[in-house]
Design a protein around this motif. Structure first.
Motif, PDB file in Angstrom:
ATOM      1  N   ILE A  99       0.824  -1.208   0.000  1.00  0.00           N
ATOM      2  CA  ILE A  99       0.000   0.000   0.000  1.00  0.00           C
ATOM      3  C   ILE A  99       0.855   1.253   0.000  1.00  0.00           C
ATOM      4  O   ILE A  99       0.513   2.265  -0.621  1.00  0.00           O
ATOM      5  CB  ILE A  99      -0.950  -0.004   1.227  1.00  0.00           C
ATOM      6  CG1 ILE A  99      -1.889  -1.208   1.146  1.00  0.00           C
ATOM      7  CG2 ILE A  99      -1.754   1.291   1.294  1.00  0.00           C
ATOM      8  CD1 ILE A  99      -2.797  -1.346   2.353  1.00  0.00           C
ATOM      9  N   SER A 100       1.979   1.196   0.630  1.00  0.00           N
ATOM     10  CA  SER A 100       2.852   2.367   0.711  1.00  0.00           C
ATOM     11  C   SER A 100       3.673   2.576  -0.550  1.00  0.00           C
ATOM     12  O   SER A 100       4.374   3.576  -0.682  1.00  0.00           O
ATOM     13  CB  SER A 100       3.798   2.231   1.911  1.00  0.00           C
ATOM     14  OG  SER A 100       4.675   1.117   1.720  1.00  0.00           O
ATOM     15  N   GLY A 101       3.602   1.647  -1.504  1.00  0.00           N
ATOM     16  CA  GLY A 101       4.366   1.770  -2.733  1.00  0.00           C
ATOM     17  C   GLY A 101       5.705   1.079  -2.693  1.00  0.00           C
ATOM     18  O   GLY A 101       6.447   1.086  -3.679  1.00  0.00           O
TER      19      GLY A 101
END
Length: 723
Positions: free
Chosen positions: A311-313
Motif C-alpha cells: 500500500i505504501s508503494g
C-alpha cells in the motif's frame, strides 16, 4: 524509370504481406486486462478469414475466468456449406473425435459439398487450453509460410489465455485474502485488549514470510506459464511447476541462475544487466533470451518482469513471466531468410532493377545497376540516379516520369544512360506501380533494359527505308514525265513569247518602253513558275536524310496535285478537293509525306484507267479526327478492292498491276508508321476504293522530337488552336 518483372514483385510483395499480416493479427491481442474471450475471439477469427484467405476457422477453449467451454466458428462466404457456424463444432467432433486434445495436426475434412485441408493446433503445453482449426479448399494448404503464421497466432492465443488466467487468479486470491482479513477485523473489533492482541498476532502471522510463501506458491502453481517470484533484492524466492519441469532443476539450483547454464552464455550478461537495472530503478523490464531446457536444447523466451508493491508503494517482490517465443523467432528468421533470398534473386537478374517511393524518389537499386553506372547505393538514392542520364534526355525522362506517377499506371520511356566507362547507351525505362489495399501506390518498381543494339538496328532500317523511298520517288516521278514536261513547257513557252514581244517593242520606232517593261515582268513571272516546278522535282529526287519539321498537309497536297494535273486532264478525271479549314500542322518530313500522297493519287488514277463507260472522279479529303490526329483520304471510282487481297496490299513486292514492282504501298506504310501513324484501305459503298492515312498533330502524341524549332512551332500551333 521502370520495371515489369512480375515474378520478382510477387515474391517481394509476398514477404512483406506475411509480415504485415502477422503485425495486424498480433496487434489484435489486447494489452487491456478487461478484454473478454467473447469479444476477442470473434474479431480474431474474422481477421484470420480475411487476412489469410481461409474458408473455415474453428476455436474451442475454456474461458480462463469462468472455466466454461467457449466454442466459435467462422465460415467464409465463398464456402458453399449448408451448416451454420454453430453446427461446425458438432460436425468436427463427429469427424475427428469427441476430445479436441486428441485431434490430429492435419486432416482432410468434408463440410457440406466442399473438401477442406485442415490444420489443427492444440493450445497449451499439455494441450489443455483447447484447439484452433484452420481450413482451406486449397489442396496444398497449409504451405510453410501459412503454417508458421498460424502457429504464431496459436502461441500468442495461449500466452493471452495464460496471462488472463494469471491475472484472474491473482485478483481472486487477493480479494479472498482481503475479504477474510476484513471479516476477521470486523468480528473482533468489539473484543477486549486480549482479543485485540490476538488479532494483532493473527495479522503478524498473515504478514509473516511463511504465510506469504504459502499464498505465493498457490498463485504460482495455478499458472500454466513459467513464472518466478523474486525478492525485492533480486533473489529467487519461488517458482511454479512449469519452471521446474522446463529447466529440470531444483529451486535451490535455480537460485543460482546467473552462475549456471540456465541462460544461454551469449544472453547471460545482457539479462543480468537488465535485471540489475530494474532492481535499481524499480521499473518493469523486458528482454528476449534463450533458456536451456532439461534436454539441453535452448529455446527463445520473452521475459517480462514487473514489481509488486504494498500500500505504501514499497516493492514487496518481483514477478517474472517467461513466454516461449521460439516459434515466433523461427518465423522471423524464415522471413529474414526469404528477404535475403529475394535480394539475391534481384541482384542476379541480368537487368537494371530499381524501386522508388510513391513520390518518385528512388530507394533501391540492384547490384547490376550500381555496377553498370559505377556509382554507390548512397549516391544514387533519391534523385542521385539522374547524374547518369544523358543531359539531352534528362528533361524528357523527368517529364515522362512525372506523367507516369500522375497517371498511377505502368509506363515507359527511352533515354541514354552513362556506363561506368563514360559511354552512353540507350535504355528502355519501364515502371510498374505496386498498390495497397486502398488502391493507392505504395511503391514503384522499375526495370531498365539495354536497347542500344535495337536502336542501331532501327537506324539501319530507317536508312534502308529512306533509300527504298527515294527509289520509289524516282520511279513515281518517271511515270509523271509527260505531266512534268507539260508543266515546264508552259512557262518556258511564255518566256520565249514574252522575250520576242519585248524585243520587237524595243526595236520599234519609237521604242515601246512601257510595253517592253510589261513583257519583262511576264517573263520573270514565268521564270519563277518554272523554277518552282524544278524545285519540287529536285526535292523529290533528292536523297537527303529525313527532316522533321511542321508540315501543312493541305499545302503539301496542293503541290502534289500540281504535278498530276496534266494526267488528270488527259485521263478525263474529275478532281474534287475537300481540304479542311484551319487544319493543324503535323510533325514530319514534308518530302516523304508528299511521296505517300503522290503514290496514293497515282494508284487511284491507274485503277480508274482500267474502267470504261463510267465517270472517273478523284476525291482528296483532309479532316481533323477527335483523337488529336489528322487524316488524309484518297477516294477513286475504279474497280474497287478484292476482299481476298486486302491483307496483302501493303506487303513488299505485291502488286495487281501488270508492270508494277509492288513497293509503293509498302514504302508508304513504312513512312506513315515512322510518323507514328497508320495507313489502310477500305472498299467504297459504291464503286472504287479509299486509301487513308492518319498521323498525330498533338505534341503529346509524338514520342521523339529532336528538332527544337519543330517542337516550338507545333506547341505554338496547339496554343493558337486552344485559344
Amino acid at each position: 524509370m521502370v520495371i515489369n518483372s512480375e515474378h520478382t514483385v510477387e515474391q517481394h510483395e509476398h514477404v512483406r504481406r506475411c509480415v504485415d499480416d502477422l503485425d495486424r493479427i498480433l496487434a489484435r491481442f489486447p494489452v487491456s486486462r478487461d478484454e473478454s474471450l467473447s469479444r476477442l475471439i470473434p474479431d480474431l477469427l474474422d481477421m484470420l478469414i480475411g487476412v489469410l484467405g481461409l474458408d473455415l476457422v474453428y476455436f474451442y477453449a475454456k474461458d480462463p475466468i469462468s472455466s466454461e467451454p467457449f466454442e466459435l466458428a467462422r465460415i467464409a462466404q465463398s464456402l458453399e456449406a449448408s451448416a451454420e457456424p454453430l453446427e461446425v463444432g458438432r460436425l468436427l467432433r463427429g469427424s475427428l473425435g469427441a476430445e479436441q486434445g486428441k485431434w490430429p495436426s492435419q486432416r482432410r475434412l468434408t463440410i457440406g459439398p466442399s473438401q477442406l485441408s485442415a490444420m489443427i493446433l492444440r493450445l497449451g503445453v499439455e494441450n489443455d487450453f483447447g484447439v484452433l482449426l484452420a481450413g482451406s479448399r486449397r489442396a496444398e494448404f497449409p504451405d510453410e509460410t501459412e503454417s508458421v503464421r498460424l502457429k504464431i497466432v496459436a502461441s500468442q492465443a495461449v500466452n493471452w489465455l495464460q496471462e488472463k488466467q494469471l491475472l484472474h487468479e491473482r485478483k481472486r486470491i487477493s480479494e479472498t485474502i482481503d475479504q477474510q482479513v476484513a471479516l476477521q477485523v470486523q468480528s473482533l473489533s468489539a473484543l477486549s485488549r486480549k482479543q485485540e492482541r490476538e488479532i494483532a498476532e493473527l495479522r503478524r502471522l498473515v504478514d509473516s514470510p511463511s504465510a506469504r510463501e504459502v499464498d505465493i506458491q498457490l498463485i504460482l502453481d495455478a499458472m500454466p506459464a513459467p513464472l518466478a517470484i523474486m525478492t525485492a533484492e533480486g533473489e529467487v524466492q519461488a517458482v511454479n511447476l512449469p519452471v521446474l519441469e522446463y529447466f529440470g532443476k531444483s529451486l535451490e539450483e535455480l537460485k543460482r541462475w546467473s552462475t549456471i547454464d540456465a541462460v544461454h552464455p551469449d544472453d547471460l550478461q545482457p539479462t543480468i544487466r537488465a535485471w540489475r537495472r530494474a532492481v535499481e530503478t524499480g521499473e518493469p523490464y523486458e528482454i528476449e533470451s534463450r533458456h536451456r531446457r532439461r534436454d539441453g536444447i535452448y529455446r527463445w523466451f520473452h521475459v517480462r518482469g514487473f514489481p509488486l508493491r504494498d500500500i505504501s508503494g514499497k516493492i514487496v517482490c518481483w514477478c517474472v513471466l517467461q513466454i516461449d517465443i521460439e516459434d515466433r523467432k523461427n518465423a522471423e528468421n524464415a522471413l529474414v531468410a526469404s528477404e535475403r533470398n529475394l535480394n539475391l534473386i534481384i541482384n542476379t537478374i541480368p537487368a537494371l532493377v530499381w524501386s522508388a517511393r510513391p513520390d518518385g524518389s528512388a530507394e533501391f537499386f540492384n547490384q547490376h545497376y550500381l555496377d553498370y553506372v559505377g556509382l554507390s547505393s548512397e549516391t544514387v538514392q533519391d534523385w542521385g540516379w539522374t547524374a547518369a542520364v544523358h543531359p539531352d534526355d534528362l528533361d524528357g525522362l523527368a517529364n515522362a516520369w512525372q506523367l507516369i506517377m500522375a497517371s498511377r499506371q505502368p509506363g515507359e520511356k527511352e533515354a541514354r544512360l552513362r556506363r561506368f566507362d563514360g559511354t552512353y547507351r540507350w535504355f528502355l525505362f519501364r515502371a510498374n506501380p505496386l498498390r495497397g489495399e486502398d488502391g493507392n501506390v505504395v511503391r514503384w518498381f522499375g526495370l531498365n533494359t539495354d536497347i542500344e543494339d535495337r536502336k542501331r538496328a532501327e537506324e539501319d532500317l530507317r536508312n534502308t527505308q529512306a533509300k527504298l523511298a527515294h527509289m520509289a520517288r524516282v520511279m513515281t516521278v518517271g511515270e509523271l514525265t509527260a505531266s512534268i514536261a507539260h508543266e515546264i513547257s508552259q512557262p518556258l513557252s511564255g518566256i520565249v513569247t514574252n522575250a520576242s514581244t519585248g524585243l520587237r517593242m524595243l526595236t520599234a520606232d519609237p521604242p515601246n518602253i512601257a510595253g517592253a517593261r510589261e513583257t519583262v515582268r511576264r517573263t520573270i513571272r514565268d521564270g519563277n513558275r518554272a523554277s518552282v516546278i524544278i524545285g519540287r522535282l529536285r526535292a523529290l529526287f533528292n536523297r537527303k536524310a529525313p527532316l522533321t519539321q511542321p508540315v501543312n498537309l493541305n499545302e503539301a497536297t496542293r503541290e502534289v496535285i500540281a504535278l498530276s494535273l496534266d494526267r488528270l486532264r488527259r485521263d478525263g478525271v474529275i478532281l474534287r478537293m475537300e481540304l479542311a479549314d484551319s487544319l493543324p500542322l503535323v510533325l514530319g518530313d514534308r518530302i516523304q509525306l508528299q511521296q505517300v500522297i503522290l503514290n496514293l493519287v497515282q494508284n487511284a488514277l491507274d485503277a480508274m484507267s482500267m474502267v470504261d463507260g463510267t465517270a472517273r472522279a478523284l476525291t482528296i479529303k483532309t479532316e481533323l479526327e477527335e483523337s488529336d490526329r489528322v487524316r488524309l483520304s484518297v477516294l477513286d471510282t475504279g474497280p474497287g478492292l478484292d476482299p481476298a487481297l486486302l491483307d496483302r496490299l501493303f506487303d513488299p513486292f505485291f502488286t495487281t498491276k501488270d508492270e508494277g514492282m509492288g513497293i509503293g504501298l509498302s514504302v508508304s506504310r513504312s513512312i506513315i508508321e515512322n510518323h507514328h501513324g497508320s495507313l489502310w484501305a477500305t472498299a467504297n459503298d459504291g464503286p472504287g476504293a479509299t486509301f487513308s492515312f492518319s498521323i498525330p498533330w498533338n505534341l503529346d502524341d509524338v514520342t521523339s522530337m529532336h528538332d527544337r524549332d519543330a517542337r516550338r512551332t507545333l506547341a505554338e500551333n496547339r496554343v493558337t488552336r486552344n485559344s
